[in-house]
Design a protein around this motif. Structure first.
Motif, PDB file in Angstrom:
ATOM      1  N   LYS A  87       0.825  -1.209   0.000  1.00 31.30           N
ATOM      2  CA  LYS A  87       0.000   0.000   0.000  1.00 31.30           C
ATOM      3  C   LYS A  87       0.860   1.260   0.000  1.00 31.30           C
ATOM      4  CE  LYS A  87      -3.800  -2.367   2.233  1.00 31.30           C
ATOM      5  NZ  LYS A  87      -4.568  -2.562   3.465  1.00 31.30           N
ATOM      6  N   THR A  88       1.942   1.237   0.765  1.00 34.69           N
ATOM      7  CA  THR A  88       2.852   2.379   0.816  1.00 34.69           C
ATOM      8  C   THR A  88       3.526   2.591  -0.533  1.00 34.69           C
ATOM      9  OG1 THR A  88       3.259   2.029   3.162  1.00 34.69           O
ATOM     10  CG2 THR A  88       4.914   3.305   1.959  1.00 34.69           C
ATOM     11  N   LYS A  89       4.039   1.524  -1.128  1.00 37.18           N
ATOM     12  CA  LYS A  89       4.722   1.619  -2.428  1.00 37.18           C
ATOM     13  C   LYS A  89       3.752   2.038  -3.533  1.00 37.18           C
ATOM     14  CE  LYS A  89       8.799   0.630  -1.041  1.00 37.18           C
ATOM     15  NZ  LYS A  89       9.876   1.628  -1.102  1.00 37.18           N
ATOM     16  N   LEU A  90       2.517   1.553  -3.477  1.00 38.54           N
ATOM     17  CA  LEU A  90       1.506   1.952  -4.452  1.00 38.54           C
ATOM     18  C   LEU A  90       1.219   3.444  -4.327  1.00 38.54           C
ATOM     19  CD1 LEU A  90      -0.616   1.287  -6.605  1.00 38.54           C
ATOM     20  CD2 LEU A  90      -2.172   0.677  -4.741  1.00 38.54           C
ATOM     21  N   ASP A  91       1.066   3.927  -3.108  1.00 37.07           N
ATOM     22  CA  ASP A  91       0.820   5.349  -2.872  1.00 37.07           C
ATOM     23  C   ASP A  91       1.987   6.193  -3.397  1.00 37.07           C
ATOM     24  OD1 ASP A  91      -0.904   7.439  -1.615  1.00 37.07           O
ATOM     25  OD2 ASP A  91       0.882   7.723  -0.375  1.00 37.07           O
ATOM     26  N   GLU A  92       3.213   5.771  -3.127  1.00 35.57           N
ATOM     27  CA  GLU A  92       4.396   6.489  -3.618  1.00 35.57           C
ATOM     28  C   GLU A  92       4.415   6.511  -5.143  1.00 35.57           C
ATOM     29  OE1 GLU A  92       7.821   4.556  -1.956  1.00 35.57           O
ATOM     30  OE2 GLU A  92       7.376   5.240   0.082  1.00 35.57           O
ATOM     31  N   PHE A  93       4.140   5.373  -5.761  1.00 37.43           N
ATOM     32  CA  PHE A  93       4.133   5.268  -7.218  1.00 37.43           C
ATOM     33  C   PHE A  93       3.141   6.252  -7.831  1.00 37.43           C
ATOM     34  CE2 PHE A  93       2.487   3.570 -11.187  1.00 37.43           C
ATOM     35  CZ  PHE A  93       3.648   3.231 -11.876  1.00 37.43           C
ATOM     36  N   VAL A  94       1.923   6.274  -7.304  1.00 38.51           N
ATOM     37  CA  VAL A  94       0.880   7.142  -7.860  1.00 38.51           C
ATOM     38  C   VAL A  94       1.220   8.614  -7.633  1.00 38.51           C
ATOM     39  CG1 VAL A  94      -1.550   7.809  -7.663  1.00 38.51           C
ATOM     40  CG2 VAL A  94      -0.917   5.392  -7.706  1.00 38.51           C
ATOM     41  N   ARG A  95       1.701   8.954  -6.463  1.00 37.93           N
ATOM     42  CA  ARG A  95       2.016  10.352  -6.168  1.00 37.93           C
ATOM     43  C   ARG A  95       3.182  10.885  -7.003  1.00 37.93           C
ATOM     44  NH1 ARG A  95      -0.675  12.431  -1.850  1.00 37.93           N
ATOM     45  NH2 ARG A  95      -1.815  10.928  -0.599  1.00 37.93           N
ATOM     46  N   GLU A  96       4.060  10.015  -7.474  1.00 37.61           N
ATOM     47  CA  GLU A  96       5.195  10.441  -8.299  1.00 37.61           C
ATOM     48  C   GLU A  96       4.836  10.579  -9.778  1.00 37.61           C
ATOM     49  OE1 GLU A  96       8.221   7.569  -7.469  1.00 37.61           O
ATOM     50  OE2 GLU A  96       8.612   8.380  -5.474  1.00 37.61           O
ATOM     51  N   LEU A  97       3.646  10.155 -10.165  1.00 34.90           N
ATOM     52  CA  LEU A  97       3.242  10.243 -11.565  1.00 34.90           C
ATOM     53  C   LEU A  97       3.048  11.699 -11.983  1.00 34.90           C
ATOM     54  CD1 LEU A  97       0.572   7.391 -11.718  1.00 34.90           C
ATOM     55  CD2 LEU A  97       2.880   7.349 -12.677  1.00 34.90           C
ATOM     56  N   PRO A  98       3.447  12.035 -13.212  1.00 33.77           N
ATOM     57  CA  PRO A  98       3.237  13.412 -13.681  1.00 33.77           C
ATOM     58  C   PRO A  98       1.752  13.762 -13.836  1.00 33.77           C
ATOM     59  CG  PRO A  98       4.130  12.026 -15.440  1.00 33.77           C
ATOM     60  CD  PRO A  98       4.126  11.209 -14.186  1.00 33.77           C
ATOM     61  N   ILE A  99       0.886  12.771 -13.910  1.00 32.36           N
ATOM     62  CA  ILE A  99      -0.548  13.033 -14.043  1.00 32.36           C
ATOM     63  C   ILE A  99      -1.227  13.212 -12.700  1.00 32.36           C
ATOM     64  CG2 ILE A  99      -0.755  11.830 -16.249  1.00 32.36           C
ATOM     65  CD1 ILE A  99      -1.991   9.450 -14.701  1.00 32.36           C
ATOM     66  N   PHE A 100      -0.502  12.987 -11.607  1.00 29.63           N
ATOM     67  CA  PHE A 100      -1.097  13.129 -10.260  1.00 29.63           C
ATOM     68  C   PHE A 100      -1.140  14.601  -9.911  1.00 29.63           C
ATOM     69  CE2 PHE A 100      -0.969  13.268  -5.611  1.00 29.63           C
ATOM     70  CZ  PHE A 100      -2.043  12.446  -5.312  1.00 29.63           C
ATOM     71  N   PRO A 101      -2.340  15.142  -9.665  1.00 31.05           N
ATOM     72  CA  PRO A 101      -2.437  16.570  -9.365  1.00 31.05           C
ATOM     73  C   PRO A 101      -1.951  16.871  -7.952  1.00 31.05           C
ATOM     74  CG  PRO A 101      -4.597  15.571  -9.218  1.00 31.05           C
ATOM     75  CD  PRO A 101      -3.646  14.491  -9.674  1.00 31.05           C
ATOM     76  N   LEU A 102      -1.102  17.873  -7.861  1.00 32.06           N
ATOM     77  CA  LEU A 102      -0.634  18.308  -6.549  1.00 32.06           C
ATOM     78  C   LEU A 102      -1.555  19.439  -6.099  1.00 32.06           C
ATOM     79  CD1 LEU A 102       3.192  18.343  -7.174  1.00 32.06           C
ATOM     80  CD2 LEU A 102       1.858  16.635  -5.970  1.00 32.06           C
ATOM     81  N   ARG A 103      -2.250  19.215  -5.010  1.00 37.73           N
ATOM     82  CA  ARG A 103      -3.180  20.206  -4.498  1.00 37.73           C
ATOM     83  C   ARG A 103      -2.689  20.701  -3.139  1.00 37.73           C
ATOM     84  NH1 ARG A 103      -7.700  16.425  -6.326  1.00 37.73           N
ATOM     85  NH2 ARG A 103      -8.189  17.243  -8.365  1.00 37.73           N
ATOM     86  N   ALA A 104      -2.852  21.983  -2.904  1.00 42.23           N
ATOM     87  CA  ALA A 104      -2.482  22.537  -1.611  1.00 42.23           C
ATOM     88  C   ALA A 104      -3.491  22.042  -0.577  1.00 42.23           C
ATOM     89  CB  ALA A 104      -2.470  24.057  -1.659  1.00 42.23           C
ATOM     90  N   SER A 105      -3.006  21.654   0.590  1.00 45.03           N
ATOM     91  CA  SER A 105      -3.903  21.142   1.636  1.00 45.03           C
ATOM     92  C   SER A 105      -4.480  22.261   2.441  1.00 45.03           C
ATOM     93  CB  SER A 105      -3.147  20.202   2.556  1.00 45.03           C
ATOM     94  OG  SER A 105      -2.694  19.102   1.814  1.00 45.03           O
TER      95      SER A 105
END
Length: 108
Positions: free
Chosen positions: A90-108
């Motif tokens: 689960k941790t590695k999957l989360d890291e993989f998805v967050r590093e994708l260029p298509i993953f939107p970075l949103r301010a919290s």
């Protein structure tokens, strides 16, 4: 989700005028795009994205061999065909998805 994808995939394969060598890979709604990657063994990886994201077949293939194979298939504690309970996966999957260029970075 499985029933819907199975039905759409079956329908597309029947009505397509061309040979779909890569098979059904995505469909769009008014809100999202649902992407599918199916391994030769029938394992399915699904990722919902924004409508403007292009073909992510290669990303889903990379997810399969860099995350799933490494942290599920090679893990003797994970039983294939059962729900994945590995926190490391689960941790590695989360890291993989967050590093994708298509993953939107949103301010919290």
């Amino acid at each position: 989700m499985y029933g819907m994808l199975f039905s759409i995939k079956s329908f597309v394969n029947r009505i397509s005028p061309v040979d779909l060598k890569d098979g059904f890979s995505s469909f769009k709604t008014s809100k999202y795009k649902c992407n599918l990657y199916e391994t030769p063994s029938g394992l399915k990886f699904i990722m919902n994205t924004d409508l403007n994201v292009g073909n992510i077949r290669e990303i889903l293939h990379r997810l399969y061999y860099t995350v799933y194979v490494e942290y599920v298939v090679k893990n003797p504690l994970c039983k294939l065909g059962q729900p994945i309970k590995s926190d490391l996966f689960k941790t590695k999957l989360d890291e993989f998805v967050r590093e994708l260029p298509i993953f939107p970075l949103r301010a919290s």
